[in-house]
Motif scaffolding. Structure first.
Motif, short mmCIF file in Angstrom:
data_model
loop_
_atom_site.label_atom_id
_atom_site.label_comp_id
_atom_site.label_asym_id
_atom_site.label_seq_id
_atom_site.Cartn_x
_atom_site.Cartn_y
_atom_site.Cartn_z
N TYR A 92 0.87 -1.16 0.00
CA TYR A 92 0.00 0.00 0.00
C TYR A 92 0.91 1.22 0.00
O TYR A 92 1.73 1.39 0.91
CB TYR A 92 -0.88 -0.03 1.25
CG TYR A 92 -2.03 0.93 1.20
CD1 TYR A 92 -3.21 0.58 0.58
CD2 TYR A 92 -1.93 2.19 1.78
CE1 TYR A 92 -4.28 1.45 0.54
CE2 TYR A 92 -2.99 3.07 1.74
CZ TYR A 92 -4.17 2.70 1.12
OH TYR A 92 -5.21 3.57 1.08
N GLU B 188 -5.66 -4.16 3.81
CA GLU B 188 -6.92 -3.92 3.13
C GLU B 188 -7.34 -5.19 2.40
O GLU B 188 -6.55 -5.79 1.69
CB GLU B 188 -6.77 -2.78 2.10
CG GLU B 188 -6.10 -1.52 2.67
CD GLU B 188 -6.94 -0.83 3.71
OE1 GLU B 188 -6.52 -0.85 4.88
OE2 GLU B 188 -8.01 -0.31 3.35
N GLU C 89 -9.94 -6.69 -0.35
CA GLU C 89 -10.84 -6.27 -1.42
C GLU C 89 -11.42 -7.49 -2.11
O GLU C 89 -10.79 -8.53 -2.19
CB GLU C 89 -10.08 -5.44 -2.46
CG GLU C 89 -9.55 -4.13 -1.94
CD GLU C 89 -8.82 -3.33 -2.99
OE1 GLU C 89 -8.68 -3.82 -4.14
OE2 GLU C 89 -8.37 -2.23 -2.68
N ARG D 287 -13.62 -3.86 -4.53
CA ARG D 287 -14.39 -3.23 -3.46
C ARG D 287 -13.75 -3.58 -2.12
O ARG D 287 -13.50 -4.74 -1.83
CB ARG D 287 -15.83 -3.72 -3.46
CG ARG D 287 -16.59 -3.37 -4.70
CD ARG D 287 -17.98 -3.93 -4.63
NE ARG D 287 -18.64 -3.80 -5.92
CZ ARG D 287 -19.66 -4.51 -6.30
NH1 ARG D 287 -20.16 -5.44 -5.50
NH2 ARG D 287 -20.20 -4.33 -7.48
N VAL D 288 -13.52 -2.58 -1.31
CA VAL D 288 -12.92 -2.81 0.01
C VAL D 288 -13.96 -3.44 0.92
O VAL D 288 -15.03 -2.88 1.13
CB VAL D 288 -12.38 -1.49 0.62
CG1 VAL D 288 -11.85 -1.73 2.02
CG2 VAL D 288 -11.30 -0.89 -0.26
N SER E 85 -10.90 -2.82 6.05
CA SER E 85 -9.81 -1.86 6.00
C SER E 85 -9.24 -1.64 7.40
O SER E 85 -9.94 -1.15 8.28
CB SER E 85 -10.30 -0.53 5.43
OG SER E 85 -9.30 0.46 5.56
N ASN F 116 -9.19 2.10 8.15
CA ASN F 116 -10.45 2.68 8.65
C ASN F 116 -10.84 2.17 10.03
O ASN F 116 -11.34 2.92 10.84
CB ASN F 116 -11.59 2.39 7.66
CG ASN F 116 -11.42 3.14 6.36
OD1 ASN F 116 -10.75 4.16 6.31
ND2 ASN F 116 -12.01 2.63 5.30
#
Length: 133
Positions: free
Chosen positions: A7, A81, A83, A87-88, A91, A94
């Motif tokens: 990332y 993350e 996916e 689409r995540v 996370s 977050n």
């Protein structure tokens, strides 16, 4: 299919890490030939340069290890993350935490439930009935 990738850190962090690399190279260059530079421009070697010259190996090792440690800390994002088709579904950035296996399975099942049959990937969750900790 499972895949992983780095990332990326923010551009500002990448620039700082690059600057640290240049500082590392400058310290190594000063250790190896700083006195020659001072002689070439006709000035006496400063005290810090004399000290670096007397302990070249220590300063070079310090520049390499300390510079790399700082660069790695700056470039570390802490991202994890998950996916599904771009689409995540989970996370760490977050949520602020590392997922447990049941978190990932639940998030994937939830996302698969939202997709229409045409959108669903061909991969299946095989052999997963329940995850307990």
């Amino acid at each position: 299919m499972t895949s992983g990738e780095l990332y990326p850190a923010s551009p500002a962090r990448q620039y700082i890490a690059t600057a640290i690399s240049f500082v590392q190279l400058a310290v190594i260059a000063l250790c190896l030939g700083g006195h020659l530079l001072c002689q070439a421009i006709g000035i006496p070697s400063p005290d810090f340069l004399v000290a670096m010259q007397s302990n070249k190996v220590m300063w070079i090792i310090l520049a390499i290890f300390l510079g790399n440690a700082i660069s790695n800390a700056i470039l570390s994002t802490g991202a994890f993350e998950v996916e599904l088709d771009g689409r995540v579904v989970f996370s760490k950035l977050n949520s602020g935490r590392i997922p447990k296996s049941h978190d990932i399975v639940h998030a994937l099942r939830q996302e698969l439930g939202r997709m229409s049959n045409a959108e669903k990937p061909t991969a299946k969750l095989v052999g997963v009935t329940s995850m307990q900790e």
